[in-house]
Design a protein around this motif. Structure first.
Motif, short mmCIF file in Angstrom:
data_model
loop_
_atom_site.label_atom_id
_atom_site.label_comp_id
_atom_site.label_asym_id
_atom_site.label_seq_id
_atom_site.Cartn_x
_atom_site.Cartn_y
_atom_site.Cartn_z
N PHE A 11 -10.48 -38.27 -37.70
CA PHE A 11 -11.90 -38.48 -37.43
C PHE A 11 -12.63 -37.17 -37.69
CE2 PHE A 11 -9.72 -41.69 -34.95
CZ PHE A 11 -10.45 -42.82 -35.26
N GLN A 13 -15.57 -36.92 -39.70
CA GLN A 13 -16.90 -37.13 -40.27
C GLN A 13 -17.89 -36.18 -39.61
OE1 GLN A 13 -15.10 -39.63 -38.84
NE2 GLN A 13 -14.52 -40.93 -40.54
N TRP A 15 -21.08 -36.46 -39.06
CA TRP A 15 -22.03 -37.08 -38.13
C TRP A 15 -21.38 -37.35 -36.78
CZ3 TRP A 15 -20.44 -41.75 -36.37
CH2 TRP A 15 -19.51 -42.44 -37.16
N LEU A 16 -20.08 -37.64 -36.76
CA LEU A 16 -19.38 -37.88 -35.51
C LEU A 16 -19.30 -36.61 -34.68
CD1 LEU A 16 -17.64 -39.72 -33.68
CD2 LEU A 16 -15.66 -38.95 -35.00
N TRP A 17 -19.01 -35.49 -35.33
CA TRP A 17 -18.90 -34.22 -34.60
C TRP A 17 -20.25 -33.70 -34.15
CZ3 TRP A 17 -14.71 -33.18 -32.28
CH2 TRP A 17 -13.54 -33.74 -32.75
N LEU A 19 -22.67 -35.71 -33.21
CA LEU A 19 -22.92 -36.56 -32.04
C LEU A 19 -22.12 -36.09 -30.83
CD1 LEU A 19 -24.23 -39.19 -30.95
CD2 LEU A 19 -22.17 -40.37 -31.70
N LEU A 20 -20.84 -35.77 -31.03
CA LEU A 20 -20.00 -35.31 -29.92
C LEU A 20 -20.48 -33.97 -29.37
CD1 LEU A 20 -16.45 -36.32 -31.18
CD2 LEU A 20 -17.74 -37.36 -29.32
N VAL A 65 -10.52 -37.10 -29.38
CA VAL A 65 -11.01 -37.51 -30.70
C VAL A 65 -10.46 -36.56 -31.77
CG1 VAL A 65 -13.08 -37.80 -32.11
CG2 VAL A 65 -13.04 -38.67 -29.78
#
Length: 72
Positions: A11, A13, A15-17, A19-20, A65
């Protein structure tokens, strides 16, 4: 029987990091405001210990994650 195909996906990406890290910013800001500045964080503030536990829990979820991967 030997497999003909393997794949590992992480994982990672962007954009995911983002967001996190934005979610991690909430307990960091709350601890700064309440513990460092001495002002309550929110209209019904959490205890200092609760804020620290919220921060640690958020770090654990982000670490999970980071560790997770999909193997096919």
């Amino acid at each position: 029987m030997k497999s003909a195909f393997t794949e590992v996906q992480k994982f990672n990406q962007w954009w995911l990091w983002i967001l996190l890290l934005a979610v991690l910013g909430l307990p960091v800001y709350g601890m700064f405001q309440q513990i460092i500045l001495g002002e309550p964080f929110g209209s019904t503030p959490m205890s200092d210990l609760g804020l620290v536990l919220f921060f640690v829990g958020t770090l654990l979820i982000i670490g999970l994650v980071w560790y997770l991967e999909l193997r096919t």
